[in-house]
Design a protein around this motif. Structure first.
Motif, short mmCIF file in Angstrom:
data_model
loop_
_atom_site.label_atom_id
_atom_site.label_comp_id
_atom_site.label_asym_id
_atom_site.label_seq_id
_atom_site.Cartn_x
_atom_site.Cartn_y
_atom_site.Cartn_z
N SER A 17 1.10 -1.21 0.12
CA SER A 17 -0.17 0.38 0.00
C SER A 17 0.65 1.25 0.37
O SER A 17 2.18 1.56 0.78
N LEU A 18 0.08 2.32 -0.32
CA LEU A 18 0.90 3.94 -0.63
C LEU A 18 0.27 5.33 -0.36
O LEU A 18 -1.46 4.38 -1.03
N ARG A 19 -0.03 6.12 0.35
CA ARG A 19 -1.11 6.64 -0.08
C ARG A 19 0.07 8.49 -0.14
O ARG A 19 0.39 8.65 0.82
N LEU A 20 -0.71 8.50 -1.51
CA LEU A 20 -0.40 9.74 -2.18
C LEU A 20 -1.58 10.92 -1.43
O LEU A 20 -2.27 10.85 -0.62
N SER A 21 -0.04 12.20 -1.12
CA SER A 21 -1.28 13.48 -1.04
C SER A 21 -0.67 14.29 -2.04
O SER A 21 0.29 14.56 -2.60
N CYS A 22 -1.32 15.60 -2.00
CA CYS A 22 -1.47 16.33 -2.95
C CYS A 22 -2.25 17.99 -2.37
O CYS A 22 -3.21 17.64 -1.87
N VAL A 23 -1.07 18.44 -1.81
CA VAL A 23 -0.76 19.82 -0.95
C VAL A 23 -1.44 20.84 -1.96
O VAL A 23 -0.53 21.54 -3.01
N ALA A 24 -2.67 21.49 -2.21
CA ALA A 24 -2.76 22.15 -3.38
C ALA A 24 -2.33 23.91 -2.54
O ALA A 24 -2.93 24.24 -1.26
N SER A 25 -2.43 24.98 -3.11
CA SER A 25 -2.16 26.53 -2.14
C SER A 25 -2.59 27.23 -3.98
O SER A 25 -2.27 26.83 -5.66
N GLY A 26 -2.86 28.15 -3.72
CA GLY A 26 -3.01 29.83 -4.12
C GLY A 26 -5.04 29.43 -5.46
O GLY A 26 -4.77 29.94 -6.04
N ILE A 27 -5.07 28.79 -4.40
CA ILE A 27 -6.59 28.17 -5.29
C ILE A 27 -7.97 27.85 -3.97
O ILE A 27 -7.37 27.75 -3.04
N ALA A 28 -8.73 28.66 -4.59
CA ALA A 28 -10.17 27.78 -3.44
C ALA A 28 -10.31 26.54 -3.39
O ALA A 28 -10.85 26.03 -4.37
N PHE A 29 -9.32 25.51 -2.66
CA PHE A 29 -9.15 24.68 -2.35
C PHE A 29 -10.91 24.00 -2.74
O PHE A 29 -10.94 23.00 -3.21
N SER A 30 -11.96 24.05 -1.41
CA SER A 30 -13.16 23.23 -1.64
C SER A 30 -13.98 23.67 -2.39
O SER A 30 -14.65 22.11 -2.19
N ILE A 31 -13.60 24.24 -3.38
CA ILE A 31 -14.86 24.63 -4.75
C ILE A 31 -14.08 24.17 -5.86
O ILE A 31 -14.63 24.02 -6.93
N ASN A 32 -12.92 23.44 -5.24
CA ASN A 32 -12.91 23.04 -7.05
C ASN A 32 -12.64 21.50 -6.78
O ASN A 32 -12.49 21.06 -6.01
N ASP A 33 -12.60 20.85 -7.58
CA ASP A 33 -13.03 19.60 -7.90
C ASP A 33 -11.60 18.52 -7.56
O ASP A 33 -10.78 19.18 -8.12
N MET A 34 -11.07 17.57 -7.91
CA MET A 34 -9.93 16.65 -7.58
C MET A 34 -9.47 15.48 -8.45
O MET A 34 -10.75 15.04 -8.33
N ALA A 35 -8.55 15.49 -8.79
CA ALA A 35 -8.83 13.52 -9.49
C ALA A 35 -7.42 13.55 -9.28
O ALA A 35 -6.23 14.50 -9.30
N TRP A 36 -7.38 12.33 -9.62
CA TRP A 36 -6.07 11.82 -9.77
C TRP A 36 -5.83 11.19 -10.94
O TRP A 36 -6.63 10.47 -11.70
N TYR A 37 -4.22 11.12 -11.74
CA TYR A 37 -4.50 10.69 -12.68
C TYR A 37 -2.72 9.70 -12.82
O TYR A 37 -1.92 10.43 -11.67
#
Length: 119
Positions: A17-37
């Motif tokens: 197992s692994l857990r990936l993280s994606c930390v965002a800055s400069g955007i209103a994170f909660s109102i952005n859809d997020m995706a992993w590719y």
């Protein structure tokens, strides 16, 4: 300045197992859809999982190849999206990218994190 920074990749044996993280800055994170590719060598980038924003009426979605093994989640208080990957297979080996998308259709990508699954 918008930044998406992935982390958590590495080398793991099949079944691990692994857990990936994606930390965002400069955007209103909660109102952005997020995706992993992900993109494997010699292959096109493919969608792995999506998780909607707080204003979206969508639900989480997964590629058939990862259903039941991967879980996408987000913590809006930490501006972070996650991808929990269990029962990893060699064919999951790829560079994993996160992407944000807001209601205007503006998209941003991270730089990617390498996941290698050994058999």
């Amino acid at each position: 300045q918008v930044q998406l920074v992935e982390s958590g990749g590495g080398v793991v044996q099949a079944g691990g197992s692994l857990r990936l993280s994606c930390v965002a800055s400069g955007i209103a994170f909660s109102i952005n859809d997020m995706a992993w590719y992900r993109q494997a060598p010699g292959k096109q980038r493919e969608l792995v999982a999506t998780i909607p924003s707080v204003i979206s009426g969508q639900s989480t979605n997964y590629a058939d190849s990862v259903k039941g093994r991967f879980t996408i989640s987000r913590d809006n208080t930490k501006n972070t999206a996650y991808l929990q990957m269990n029962s990893l297979k060699p064919e999951d080996t790829a560079v994993y990218y996160c992407k944000s998308r807001n209601w205007r259709g503006s998209e941003y990508w991270g730089q990617g994190t390498q996941v290698t699954v050994s058999s």
